[in-house]
Design a protein around this motif. Structure first.
Motif, short mmCIF file in Angstrom:
data_model
loop_
_atom_site.label_atom_id
_atom_site.label_comp_id
_atom_site.label_asym_id
_atom_site.label_seq_id
_atom_site.Cartn_x
_atom_site.Cartn_y
_atom_site.Cartn_z
N UNK A 223 -10.43 13.05 -3.58
CA UNK A 223 -11.26 12.32 -2.62
C UNK A 223 -10.55 12.33 -1.26
N UNK A 224 -11.32 12.24 -0.21
CA UNK A 224 -10.73 12.28 1.13
C UNK A 224 -11.53 11.41 2.10
N UNK A 264 1.23 5.83 3.12
CA UNK A 264 1.73 6.59 1.98
C UNK A 264 2.92 5.90 1.34
N UNK A 265 3.84 5.46 2.21
CA UNK A 265 5.07 4.86 1.68
C UNK A 265 4.78 3.55 0.96
N UNK A 266 3.75 2.85 1.37
CA UNK A 266 3.41 1.56 0.72
C UNK A 266 2.56 1.73 -0.51
N UNK A 267 1.62 2.68 -0.51
CA UNK A 267 0.58 2.69 -1.54
C UNK A 267 0.72 3.81 -2.57
N UNK A 268 1.38 4.90 -2.22
CA UNK A 268 1.39 6.07 -3.09
C UNK A 268 2.29 5.84 -4.29
N UNK A 269 1.85 6.29 -5.46
CA UNK A 269 2.70 6.26 -6.66
C UNK A 269 2.66 7.65 -7.29
N UNK A 270 3.52 7.87 -8.27
CA UNK A 270 3.56 9.18 -8.92
C UNK A 270 2.22 9.47 -9.60
N UNK A 271 1.62 8.46 -10.19
CA UNK A 271 0.33 8.66 -10.88
C UNK A 271 -0.84 8.72 -9.91
N UNK A 272 -0.76 7.98 -8.85
CA UNK A 272 -1.85 7.92 -7.87
C UNK A 272 -1.30 8.23 -6.49
N UNK A 305 -7.36 9.26 -6.46
CA UNK A 305 -7.71 7.92 -6.95
C UNK A 305 -8.60 7.25 -5.90
N UNK A 306 -9.87 7.12 -6.21
CA UNK A 306 -10.80 6.59 -5.20
C UNK A 306 -10.52 5.13 -4.85
N UNK A 307 -10.04 4.37 -5.84
CA UNK A 307 -9.71 2.97 -5.55
C UNK A 307 -8.54 2.87 -4.58
N UNK A 308 -7.55 3.73 -4.80
CA UNK A 308 -6.40 3.75 -3.90
C UNK A 308 -6.84 4.12 -2.48
N UNK A 309 -7.73 5.08 -2.40
CA UNK A 309 -8.21 5.52 -1.09
C UNK A 309 -8.93 4.37 -0.37
N UNK A 310 -9.66 3.60 -1.14
CA UNK A 310 -10.35 2.44 -0.58
C UNK A 310 -9.34 1.43 -0.05
N UNK A 311 -8.29 1.20 -0.83
CA UNK A 311 -7.25 0.26 -0.37
C UNK A 311 -6.56 0.78 0.89
#
Lengths: 428, 428
Positions: A223-224, A264-272, A305-311
């Protein structure tokens, strides 16, 4: 490639060591157009280098019996009509490049498509008709937006609007294509003619290399959300203006660039994972002694991860007012593109997997982070997207590379996939 | 200006309400060259607007008996030889502007110089010869560096190097000036010919306005350090490249812009202000989907306190490695200019103060933060620098303004100063 063994007769259609050599030789010729000092290519849409390459490619197709034509937005087609009235299977990618970019991005997929279709034609098989396509302006660096030709073909972008696009020097795309003689006066093919689409591309990441696999079977697109931002301040003297009086558009813009990385530094994880970027930024008036009145910039967020993108989108918008206040600027945000995680048809992935296994190629399913012309086609016709590895994941860079063995394996896989698509194997 | 009163006969040389009208009328004509929709001017060096204005100004001078000539770097002179063999007193400023800038910056000083010299000529006085000068390219927005013509005249910049400068489109300054017929083949005047220099300019800050004074007597220039920075990363795909693999030149550059502002916020005090800025920044390749490989940018630090400037320079250099590491970029820093607090001759300030008091003009001594052509001359010849107020301190902006009364008072002051300089009053 020590000897010419006929592996094609059992494991796939038409592969010989000779066909590998033919592909690599043609690819070397193709890579000469817009070649840079460091072995990359600089071949933006409708430049002299791009036009010369298209002309060369058109001759290549015509020499092998393809009917060659440009459509009304400048997409280049090579048609092999094997069964009059039968549906068409389309295969291709794009020959244009980013500035000072690599040889493989797009060009590999176009030449692979041409070789795959040519191999099938030499077998004198029947089934669907075959069309090779070189989409106009996938890169979008000179004329925006990217993936232009396929978007017009798929009905997602108005043709006249696309042709009206101008580059930074004011050159109108439609005029330039007409001047080059690379703009046709009919559609060549329409979406309704197309029974299926396949595309192969370098991965542009390092998932395949890290996993030690030869080919990637693309299941979906990340997603973008892509934004265009305008930061408005006010011109003033960089020396004499009291700091508290400044309304510095470049300061505001810079804080936005830093914010994009912080997301990125706050929200990104290895899985998402979350990928963010600002890569285009222009300053006005861009003078050494005048505080910037305006900065225009892009900002992209991408994630599987669409939820992550929303956040991430929420946090971006929450943080803008503080930047606006600190730099005393206005920040205008418009969303130029946004899409969710878009799956490719599972039956197409399964078809490609069977082909890879028949050829003995190690494979994995994966997502594509980058956009491709296949994404535009996928919304409308059964579409299969394939990857070969990128060394160290390097792309949009003159050092972009893919090993010869992987290059040739990818052409074999595309040939097999095209063969089955043309035979009418179900994709969805 | 309700009636024509002869105030000039006692309080200064040659001022009449009629001369105010003449100045304001000429200034309105001058402001038409490169006029913008919002009443500013857009008149960068050697553009058509700049060339047309120079031609107009040359005719103005010639019509009043000045001998008009361009020197070998394109400075425009108007000479009034009153006493053959006597030294020359030079007075002027610059007619070129920043992009979308104000009417007053530079142009006011040139026209004030021309009117002042003309008023003295009409009095048929003797004393030093008078030369009005319109320096080439003070602004430096199209051709770098700024203050070019006066730098060449003062021997601080090689003439051929200046003429070899190219704008962003590759146009060579020397070729363009020759094409315009605005490049001469001799020196017209040299530094050795000049007994003194005077310049009047808008303040471009709001110190005079805040203090309620009409004219500023400039005692010194703020110290400054100007850097050219090159941030080097590596091209990659903005989508598919893993964040940890990126070497993003634009991220590094943005962190430097933010750092420049932080230096002010950390170090500046009311007594020892620090002004910082980044105003020019260019990104390569500046594509929507390619991480930037290189950013070139300026960075300026200015202060009246040399110790503070030294601390700011130290902190800047201390903080760069962390930025370099975080963004995975190389940061190259070169110092393009640096200067300390440079005083103007105290005797010149005293001379100007006496003139202001004779004219009944409120005044204050002050520093200049912005650079001016006078700074180049001051290193070599007795130099006097004068200011009139800028409304709200706005400059390098189409809204730049100075009240008519202040405009006319400034011309009177410059005329009186020029009169005394020409009479041989000591400046240092």
């Amino acid at each position: 490639m020590t000897e010419a063994t006929e592996v094609g007769s059992t494991s796939g259609p038409g592969r010989t060591a000779g066909s590998d050599v033919a592909f690599l030789t043609d690819f070397a010729a193709l890579s000469a157009f817009g070649v840079t000092d460091r072995g990359g290519v600089h071949r933006e849409t409708a430049t002299d280098a791009d036009a010369a390459q298209r002309a060369w490619f058109g001759r290549w197709l015509a020499d092998r019996g393809f009917a060659v034509a440009y459509d009304r937005v400048g997409n280049q087609f090579g048609l092999l009509e094997r069964t009059p009235g039968a549906p068409w299977v389309l295969v291709g990618s794009h020959l244009d490049s980013q500035p000072f970019a690599g040889r493989f991005d797009g060009a590999y997929g176009v030449l692979a498509a041409a070789h795959a279709a040519d191999r099938l034609a030499r077998r004198r098989g029947t089934g669907a008709n075959l069309a090779v396509v070189n989409w106009l302006n996938e890169e979008g660096s000179r004329f925006e937006p990217s993936m232009m030709g396929s978007a017009v073909f798929a009905g997602g972008l108005d043709r006249e609007a696309a042709l009206d696009t101008r580059d930074g020097a004011g050159v109108r795309l439609g005029d330039r294509l007409a001047e080059l003689g690379q703009l046709g006066d009919d559609d060549v093919l329409t979406l309704d003619d197309v029974a299926g689409y396949a595309e192969i591309h370098i991965e542009q990441g390092r998932e395949l290399e890290d996993a030690g696999r030869t080919v990637g079977l693309v299941e979906a697109t990340w997603a973008a959300r892509k934004y265009d931002l305008t930061v408005t301040g006010e011109q003033s003297h960089t020396g004499s203006t009291v700091m508290a009086d400044r309304r510095d558009a470049l300061l505001g813009a810079s804080e936005l660039v830093v914010l994009a990385r912080e997301l990125t530094e706050r929200l990104s994880t290895a899985d998402s994972p979350l990928h963010t970027s600002v890569s285009r930024l222009t300053v006005a008036p861009n003078s050494p002694v005048t505080v910037a009145r305006e900065v225009r910039m892009n900002l992209d967020l991408r994630s599987p991860d669409e939820d992550l993108l929303e956040r991430a989108d929420t946090l971006l918008h929450e943080r803008i007012p503080a930047i606006s206040e600190h730099a005393r600027v206005e920040v205008g945000v418009s969303g130029s593109h946004a899409w969710g995680v878009r799956p490719f048809p599972a039956a197409g992935v399964a078809l490609a997997r069977r082909c890879a296994e028949d050829l003995g190629l190690s494979h994995r399913t994966m997502l594509t982070i980058a956009g491709h012309d296949s994404v535009n086609l996928n919304a409308h016709v059964p579409t299969i997207m394939l990857f070969v590895p990128s060394e160290q994941g390097i792309s949009h860079n003159e050092r972009e590379s893919t090993a010869d063995d992987d290059v040739c394996a990818g052409v074999d896989l595309l040939t097999a996939v095209l063969d089955r698509l043309a035979a009418g194997d179900p994709v969805r």
